[in-house]
Write a protein that holds these residues in place. Structure first.
Motif, PDB file in Angstrom:
ATOM      1  N   GLY A 110       0.830  -1.192   0.019  1.00  0.00           N
ATOM      2  CA  GLY A 110      -0.181  -0.080   0.123  1.00  0.00           C
ATOM      3  C   GLY A 110       0.755   1.159  -0.157  1.00  0.00           C
ATOM      4  O   GLY A 110       0.204   2.389  -0.174  1.00  0.00           O
ATOM      5  N   ALA A 111       2.236   1.168  -0.026  1.00  0.00           N
ATOM      6  CA  ALA A 111       2.937   2.456  -0.060  1.00  0.00           C
ATOM      7  C   ALA A 111       2.835   3.169  -1.639  1.00  0.00           C
ATOM      8  O   ALA A 111       2.756   2.584  -2.552  1.00  0.00           O
ATOM      9  CB  ALA A 111       4.509   2.031  -0.062  1.00  0.00           C
ATOM     10  N   ASP A 112       2.723   4.433  -1.502  1.00  0.00           N
ATOM     11  CA  ASP A 112       2.458   5.419  -2.535  1.00  0.00           C
ATOM     12  C   ASP A 112       3.847   5.345  -3.287  1.00  0.00           C
ATOM     13  O   ASP A 112       3.941   5.517  -4.413  1.00  0.00           O
ATOM     14  CB  ASP A 112       1.691   6.498  -2.420  1.00  0.00           C
ATOM     15  CG  ASP A 112       0.274   6.328  -1.867  1.00  0.00           C
ATOM     16  OD1 ASP A 112      -0.369   5.935  -2.603  1.00  0.00           O
ATOM     17  OD2 ASP A 112       0.134   6.534  -0.736  1.00  0.00           O
ATOM     18  N   ARG A 113       4.969   5.714  -2.364  1.00  0.00           N
ATOM     19  CA  ARG A 113       6.313   6.174  -2.880  1.00  0.00           C
ATOM     20  C   ARG A 113       7.322   5.254  -1.928  1.00  0.00           C
ATOM     21  O   ARG A 113       6.903   5.102  -0.738  1.00  0.00           O
ATOM     22  CB  ARG A 113       6.485   7.271  -2.937  1.00  0.00           C
ATOM     23  CG  ARG A 113       5.696   8.081  -3.907  1.00  0.00           C
ATOM     24  CD  ARG A 113       6.234   9.806  -3.840  1.00  0.00           C
ATOM     25  NE  ARG A 113       5.199  10.337  -4.715  1.00  0.00           N
ATOM     26  CZ  ARG A 113       3.783  10.756  -4.598  1.00  0.00           C
ATOM     27  NH1 ARG A 113       3.343  10.428  -3.466  1.00  0.00           N
ATOM     28  NH2 ARG A 113       3.261  11.276  -5.406  1.00  0.00           N
ATOM     29  N   VAL A 114       8.168   4.696  -2.450  1.00  0.00           N
ATOM     30  CA  VAL A 114       9.186   3.669  -1.714  1.00  0.00           C
ATOM     31  C   VAL A 114      10.615   4.548  -2.166  1.00  0.00           C
ATOM     32  O   VAL A 114      11.076   4.596  -3.151  1.00  0.00           O
ATOM     33  CB  VAL A 114       9.179   2.264  -2.416  1.00  0.00           C
ATOM     34  CG1 VAL A 114      10.437   1.568  -1.339  1.00  0.00           C
ATOM     35  CG2 VAL A 114       7.709   1.862  -1.866  1.00  0.00           C
ATOM     36  N   VAL A 115      11.333   4.630  -1.140  1.00  0.00           N
ATOM     37  CA  VAL A 115      12.743   5.188  -1.133  1.00  0.00           C
ATOM     38  C   VAL A 115      13.683   4.136  -0.732  1.00  0.00           C
ATOM     39  O   VAL A 115      13.575   3.703   0.421  1.00  0.00           O
ATOM     40  CB  VAL A 115      12.891   6.425  -0.474  1.00  0.00           C
ATOM     41  CG1 VAL A 115      14.410   6.957  -0.548  1.00  0.00           C
ATOM     42  CG2 VAL A 115      11.758   7.612  -1.001  1.00  0.00           C
ATOM     43  N   THR A 116      14.411   3.949  -1.490  1.00  0.00           N
ATOM     44  CA  THR A 116      15.553   2.849  -0.981  1.00  0.00           C
ATOM     45  C   THR A 116      17.008   3.554  -0.529  1.00  0.00           C
ATOM     46  O   THR A 116      17.839   4.132  -1.530  1.00  0.00           O
ATOM     47  CB  THR A 116      16.012   1.817  -2.350  1.00  0.00           C
ATOM     48  OG1 THR A 116      14.946   1.256  -2.953  1.00  0.00           O
ATOM     49  CG2 THR A 116      17.005   0.781  -1.703  1.00  0.00           C
ATOM     50  N   SER A 117      17.046   3.458   0.731  1.00  0.00           N
ATOM     51  CA  SER A 117      17.874   4.314   1.466  1.00  0.00           C
ATOM     52  C   SER A 117      19.258   4.060   1.128  1.00  0.00           C
ATOM     53  O   SER A 117      20.337   4.755   0.832  1.00  0.00           O
ATOM     54  CB  SER A 117      17.691   4.359   2.899  1.00  0.00           C
ATOM     55  OG  SER A 117      17.768   3.137   3.302  1.00  0.00           O
ATOM     56  N   SER A 118      19.738   2.610   1.220  1.00  0.00           N
ATOM     57  CA  SER A 118      21.024   2.224   0.944  1.00  0.00           C
ATOM     58  C   SER A 118      21.604   2.448  -0.452  1.00  0.00           C
ATOM     59  O   SER A 118      22.562   2.827  -0.613  1.00  0.00           O
ATOM     60  CB  SER A 118      20.972   0.734   1.368  1.00  0.00           C
ATOM     61  OG  SER A 118      20.346  -0.015   0.800  1.00  0.00           O
ATOM     62  N   GLU A 119      20.848   1.962  -1.344  1.00  0.00           N
ATOM     63  CA  GLU A 119      21.126   2.308  -2.715  1.00  0.00           C
ATOM     64  C   GLU A 119      21.202   3.642  -3.201  1.00  0.00           C
ATOM     65  O   GLU A 119      22.050   4.086  -4.104  1.00  0.00           O
ATOM     66  CB  GLU A 119      20.231   1.565  -3.460  1.00  0.00           C
ATOM     67  CG  GLU A 119      20.209  -0.116  -3.455  1.00  0.00           C
ATOM     68  CD  GLU A 119      19.689  -0.668  -4.607  1.00  0.00           C
ATOM     69  OE1 GLU A 119      19.049  -0.034  -5.640  1.00  0.00           O
ATOM     70  OE2 GLU A 119      19.642  -1.900  -4.679  1.00  0.00           O
ATOM     71  N   ALA A 120      20.472   4.749  -2.532  1.00  0.00           N
ATOM     72  CA  ALA A 120      20.629   5.994  -3.006  1.00  0.00           C
ATOM     73  C   ALA A 120      21.851   6.604  -2.112  1.00  0.00           C
ATOM     74  O   ALA A 120      22.341   7.371  -2.985  1.00  0.00           O
ATOM     75  CB  ALA A 120      19.091   6.672  -2.233  1.00  0.00           C
ATOM     76  N   ALA A 121      22.219   6.028  -1.078  1.00  0.00           N
ATOM     77  CA  ALA A 121      23.417   6.529  -0.554  1.00  0.00           C
ATOM     78  C   ALA A 121      24.449   6.018  -1.302  1.00  0.00           C
ATOM     79  O   ALA A 121      25.661   6.731  -1.551  1.00  0.00           O
ATOM     80  CB  ALA A 121      23.598   5.909   0.790  1.00  0.00           C
ATOM     81  N   GLY A 122      24.550   4.534  -1.886  1.00  0.00           N
ATOM     82  CA  GLY A 122      25.588   4.186  -2.707  1.00  0.00           C
ATOM     83  C   GLY A 122      25.591   4.811  -4.200  1.00  0.00           C
ATOM     84  O   GLY A 122      26.860   5.326  -4.337  1.00  0.00           O
ATOM     85  N   ARG A 123      24.608   5.321  -4.608  1.00  0.00           N
ATOM     86  CA  ARG A 123      24.742   5.961  -5.986  1.00  0.00           C
ATOM     87  C   ARG A 123      25.299   7.527  -5.471  1.00  0.00           C
ATOM     88  O   ARG A 123      26.177   7.887  -6.405  1.00  0.00           O
ATOM     89  CB  ARG A 123      23.094   6.391  -6.596  1.00  0.00           C
ATOM     90  CG  ARG A 123      22.923   4.877  -7.225  1.00  0.00           C
ATOM     91  CD  ARG A 123      21.482   5.355  -7.955  1.00  0.00           C
ATOM     92  NE  ARG A 123      20.344   5.795  -7.150  1.00  0.00           N
ATOM     93  CZ  ARG A 123      19.359   4.690  -6.812  1.00  0.00           C
ATOM     94  NH1 ARG A 123      19.620   3.567  -7.017  1.00  0.00           N
ATOM     95  NH2 ARG A 123      18.352   5.324  -5.839  1.00  0.00           N
ATOM     96  N   LEU A 124      25.031   7.922  -4.491  1.00  0.00           N
ATOM     97  CA  LEU A 124      25.479   9.412  -4.061  1.00  0.00           C
ATOM     98  C   LEU A 124      26.980   9.406  -3.800  1.00  0.00           C
ATOM     99  O   LEU A 124      27.910  10.131  -4.193  1.00  0.00           O
ATOM    100  CB  LEU A 124      24.840  10.075  -2.851  1.00  0.00           C
ATOM    101  CG  LEU A 124      25.214  11.438  -2.614  1.00  0.00           C
ATOM    102  CD1 LEU A 124      24.745  12.368  -3.720  1.00  0.00           C
ATOM    103  CD2 LEU A 124      24.341  11.874  -1.201  1.00  0.00           C
ATOM    104  N   LEU A 125      27.325   8.065  -3.119  1.00  0.00           N
ATOM    105  CA  LEU A 125      28.945   7.974  -3.032  1.00  0.00           C
ATOM    106  C   LEU A 125      29.621   7.682  -4.579  1.00  0.00           C
ATOM    107  O   LEU A 125      30.606   8.210  -4.594  1.00  0.00           O
ATOM    108  CB  LEU A 125      29.014   6.598  -2.341  1.00  0.00           C
ATOM    109  CG  LEU A 125      28.832   6.804  -0.663  1.00  0.00           C
ATOM    110  CD1 LEU A 125      29.156   5.544  -0.053  1.00  0.00           C
ATOM    111  CD2 LEU A 125      29.852   7.967  -0.135  1.00  0.00           C
ATOM    112  N   GLY A 126      29.064   6.729  -5.235  1.00  0.00           N
ATOM    113  CA  GLY A 126      29.763   7.097  -6.530  1.00  0.00           C
ATOM    114  C   GLY A 126      29.803   8.252  -7.441  1.00  0.00           C
ATOM    115  O   GLY A 126      30.758   8.594  -7.987  1.00  0.00           O
ATOM    116  N   MET A 127      28.532   8.728  -7.204  1.00  0.00           N
ATOM    117  CA  MET A 127      28.655  10.384  -8.063  1.00  0.00           C
ATOM    118  C   MET A 127      29.691  11.014  -7.266  1.00  0.00           C
ATOM    119  O   MET A 127      30.543  11.720  -7.981  1.00  0.00           O
ATOM    120  CB  MET A 127      27.369  10.823  -7.727  1.00  0.00           C
ATOM    121  CG  MET A 127      27.011  12.051  -8.433  1.00  0.00           C
ATOM    122  SD  MET A 127      26.831  11.927 -10.312  1.00  0.00           S
ATOM    123  CE  MET A 127      25.286  11.015 -10.472  1.00  0.00           C
ATOM    124  N   SER A 128      29.787  11.064  -5.872  1.00  0.00           N
ATOM    125  CA  SER A 128      30.947  11.849  -5.360  1.00  0.00           C
ATOM    126  C   SER A 128      32.257  11.656  -5.817  1.00  0.00           C
ATOM    127  O   SER A 128      33.012  12.568  -5.911  1.00  0.00           O
ATOM    128  CB  SER A 128      30.597  11.772  -3.950  1.00  0.00           C
ATOM    129  OG  SER A 128      31.684  12.645  -3.050  1.00  0.00           O
TER     130      SER A 128
END
Length: 370
Positions: free
Chosen positions: A248-266
């Motif tokens: 029933g969640a309208d939006r889902v945020v994947t916290s660990s992968e989002a942090a990983g993508r930000l690390l790669g971008m950094s």
């Protein structure tokens, strides 16, 4: 508030409304100190005029007898074995000891009355809150994710009293209550706990649990109680995101992968990473905001908007800036634009020498506004 060492505390839903009352131990200690001060004052007065009192036992009044007389007198016991016989002693009993006796009883009885009054007041506040609360935001979990979500909500204009925190840890809930939020001690996977948070009348529910399985159960329970509220949930593993959406969640945020993508971008593009972090930090620097299209913008293209526009929300769909339908803006559209806060622009002026270099004058005043 339940004992912090009570293992059953997390299972009992308990509403904590923000308040700034004195701690119970401190309040009791204060009253005990006042009572002892009154008792010693009576002892001093009686012993100073011990010749005006008669002891039916041995006729002499010692310091111990003065303590005894003061104790039985202020407590209204009054055995009558020690009595004031001198005029001065009787006068002191009338104008000093009797008022002290009344004040002593007020201090002792007042402690009990205050406890009862405090409970009544808290029960009334909780009943009044439950009757009036609606269209609020329930945040399940007051850990790092929950606190960051609340910080962002506050920076976007959400009122502090429209946020309700639910967490099983009494210590964490106590911190939330001290921060000014209505807080519930309990397991958010239980419907009885979510009902205490009036989740059935909430407009948004934020699931910020530390465990993915707990997030799924919270989402299922919340959706069952409120079919219409928006549910925003966070998971650590992307493979659990479909379960949350099915729950029933309208939006889902994947916290660990989002942090990983930000690390790669950094690592590969540090400047891009810096801009992304700035966009995520609401209320400081660059902000992503959603606003309605202005009347003068209707009919024009998205590229003609003065602010940098990234997308258009139309009929529930989010269209990127290069979508063919974005060539003509329509009434009722919402634009996702990048806005630079006044504080950032004022800081840039100060750097160029045009603003208040010390940050204490007009430049700082302009910077504090939005």
């Amino acid at each position: 508030m339940p004992s912090l060492n009570d293992p059953e505390a997390a299972r009992r839903p308990l509403v904590l409304l923000p308040s700034s009352t004195t701690g119970p131990l401190r309040a009791v200690a204060k009253r005990v100190g006042i009572a002892l001060l009154l008792l010693f004052a009576v002892v001093a007065v009686v012993y100073a005029d011990r010749g005006g009192y008669r002891d039916s036992g041995d006729g002499e009044l010692s310091l111990l007898d003065a303590f005894y007389y003061a104790t039985v007198t202020v407590s209204t016991t009054g055995y009558g074995d020690i009595t004031p016989v001198g005029d001065a002693a009787r006068f002191v009993n009338i104008v000093f000891i009797t008022p002290v006796r009344v004040l002593f009883l007020i201090v002792l009885v007042g402690t009990t009355l205050e406890v009862l009054a405090e409970r009544t007041r808290e029960d009334w506040r909780k009943s009044r809150w439950r009757a009036r609360v609606r269209d609020h935001i329930v945040v399940a979990g007051y850990g790092t994710k929950g606190r960051s979500a609340i910080k962002t909500l506050l920076s976007t204009g959400v009122e502090r009293d429209s946020i309700v925190v639910v967490d099983p840890d009494p210590r964490v809930v106590a911190e939330a209550a001290e921060a000014g939020f209505v807080s519930i001690v309990g397991d958010a996977t239980r419907s009885s706990v979510l009902k205490q948070a009036a989740v059935q009348r909430a407009r948004e529910i934020v699931v910020a649990s530390a465990r993915d399985d707990t997030a799924v159960l919270i989402t299922l329970t919340a959706r069952q109680l409120n079919p219409h509220a928006g549910i925003q949930a966070s998971v650590r593993e992307s493979e659990n995101a479909p379960l949350l959406r099915q729950s029933g969640a309208d939006r889902v945020v994947t916290s660990s992968e989002a942090a990983g993508r930000l690390l790669g971008m950094s690592t590969s593009q540090p400047s891009v990473s810096e801009v992304i972090e700035d966009l995520l930090e609401q209320g400081s620097g660059l902000d992503l905001v959603s606003r309605e299209v202005l009347p003068e913008e209707v009919g024009g293209s998205l590229g003609a908007v003065r602010q940098p526009a990234l997308a258009v929300v139309r009929d529930g769909r989010t269209l990127p800036f290069d979508h063919p339908e974005c060539t003509t803006l329509e009434a009722g559209d919402r634009l996702i634009v990048v806005r630079s806060s006044p504080r950032l622009r004022a800081a840039a002026k100060d750097k160029d020498g045009d603003g208040d270099k010390d940050g204490d004058g007009a430049g700082a005043s302009r910077a504090s506004g939005r």
